[in-house]
Design a protein around this motif. Structure first.
Motif, PDB file in Angstrom:
ATOM      1  N   ALA A  69       0.825  -1.214   0.000  1.00  0.00           N
ATOM      2  CA  ALA A  69       0.000   0.000   0.000  1.00  0.00           C
ATOM      3  C   ALA A  69       0.859   1.264   0.000  1.00  0.00           C
ATOM      4  O   ALA A  69       0.583   2.210  -0.748  1.00  0.00           O
ATOM      5  CB  ALA A  69      -0.945  -0.011   1.208  1.00  0.00           C
ATOM      6  N   VAL A  70       1.902   1.297   0.822  1.00  0.00           N
ATOM      7  CA  VAL A  70       2.783   2.469   0.888  1.00  0.00           C
ATOM      8  C   VAL A  70       3.421   2.716  -0.478  1.00  0.00           C
ATOM      9  O   VAL A  70       3.455   3.851  -0.968  1.00  0.00           O
ATOM     10  CB  VAL A  70       3.865   2.306   1.988  1.00  0.00           C
ATOM     11  N   ASN A  71       3.906   1.662  -1.122  1.00  0.00           N
ATOM     12  CA  ASN A  71       4.539   1.822  -2.434  1.00  0.00           C
ATOM     13  C   ASN A  71       3.545   2.223  -3.509  1.00  0.00           C
ATOM     14  O   ASN A  71       3.868   3.024  -4.383  1.00  0.00           O
ATOM     15  CB  ASN A  71       5.327   0.572  -2.811  1.00  0.00           C
ATOM     16  N   ALA A  72       2.325   1.689  -3.444  1.00  0.00           N
ATOM     17  CA  ALA A  72       1.288   2.077  -4.411  1.00  0.00           C
ATOM     18  C   ALA A  72       0.977   3.571  -4.268  1.00  0.00           C
ATOM     19  O   ALA A  72       0.892   4.292  -5.267  1.00  0.00           O
ATOM     20  CB  ALA A  72       0.028   1.241  -4.199  1.00  0.00           C
ATOM     21  N   LEU A  73       0.835   4.036  -3.039  1.00  0.00           N
ATOM     22  CA  LEU A  73       0.549   5.454  -2.796  1.00  0.00           C
ATOM     23  C   LEU A  73       1.723   6.325  -3.222  1.00  0.00           C
ATOM     24  O   LEU A  73       1.544   7.388  -3.824  1.00  0.00           O
ATOM     25  CB  LEU A  73       0.219   5.679  -1.316  1.00  0.00           C
ATOM     26  N   LEU A  91      -5.309   7.094  -6.323  1.00  0.00           N
ATOM     27  CA  LEU A  91      -4.518   6.531  -5.223  1.00  0.00           C
ATOM     28  C   LEU A  91      -5.202   5.286  -4.647  1.00  0.00           C
ATOM     29  O   LEU A  91      -4.575   4.245  -4.461  1.00  0.00           O
ATOM     30  CB  LEU A  91      -4.308   7.584  -4.130  1.00  0.00           C
ATOM     31  N   ALA A  92      -6.494   5.405  -4.371  1.00  0.00           N
ATOM     32  CA  ALA A  92      -7.231   4.278  -3.795  1.00  0.00           C
ATOM     33  C   ALA A  92      -7.278   3.100  -4.777  1.00  0.00           C
ATOM     34  O   ALA A  92      -7.078   1.944  -4.384  1.00  0.00           O
ATOM     35  CB  ALA A  92      -8.640   4.715  -3.405  1.00  0.00           C
ATOM     36  N   ALA A 100      -5.713  -2.284  -6.534  1.00  0.00           N
ATOM     37  CA  ALA A 100      -5.217  -3.119  -7.642  1.00  0.00           C
ATOM     38  C   ALA A 100      -3.960  -3.880  -7.244  1.00  0.00           C
ATOM     39  O   ALA A 100      -3.828  -5.081  -7.537  1.00  0.00           O
ATOM     40  CB  ALA A 100      -4.943  -2.245  -8.871  1.00  0.00           C
ATOM     41  N   LYS A 101      -3.025  -3.199  -6.571  1.00  0.00           N
ATOM     42  CA  LYS A 101      -1.762  -3.847  -6.191  1.00  0.00           C
ATOM     43  C   LYS A 101      -2.003  -4.960  -5.163  1.00  0.00           C
ATOM     44  O   LYS A 101      -1.373  -6.011  -5.217  1.00  0.00           O
ATOM     45  CB  LYS A 101      -0.773  -2.813  -5.636  1.00  0.00           C
TER      46      LYS A 101
END
Length: 122
Positions: free
Chosen positions: A15-19, A56-57, A62-63
């Motif tokens: 989640a941190v990397n996706a954001l 972002l969400a 997706a990730k």
């Protein structure tokens, strides 16, 4: 698809990397496990428009979905000023700037422990 039940660290890293990849602002991680039974962590990020908040969400969802992890529920997509992705032990909050300032989760959960997210960044 069966949920793989990633652990907190795997969910947070993803989640941190996706954001971060989608230029989320003011990422903050608060460990709330010791002060609430709601979840273990709140991950908070800011988007600079409703489109950015949705992007972002969507990226987080997706990730994590690609790793077999589905949210228990999502809320806020319609207004896109505060989207919540509930992964049971980790709850991701994606805010529009003014909405984040208004609700000020960091102040509401100040008994929680702020965690340095740099360990989760690739």
């Amino acid at each position: 698809m069966m949920a793989k039940n990633l652990d907190d660290t795997q969910i947070l890293r993803t989640a941190v990397n996706a954001l971060d990849d989608k230029k989320g602002d003011e990422l903050k991680l608060i460990k709330i496990a010791d002060v609430s039974s709601l979840a273990n962590y709140f991950l908070i990020a800011t988007g600079n428009s409703s489109t950015h908040v949705k992007t972002l969400a969507d990226e987080v969802e997706a990730k994590l979905k690609a790793q077999g992890e589905m949210p228990r529920r999502t809320e806020g997509y319609r207004g896109a000023d505060w989207i919540i992705l509930d992964y049971a032990s980790v709850i991701v909050h994606v805010f529009y700037k003014e909405t984040r300032e208004f609700y000020d989760l960091e102040r509401l959960w100040e008994e929680g422990e702020e965690v340095d997210i740099s360990a989760f960044l690739k």
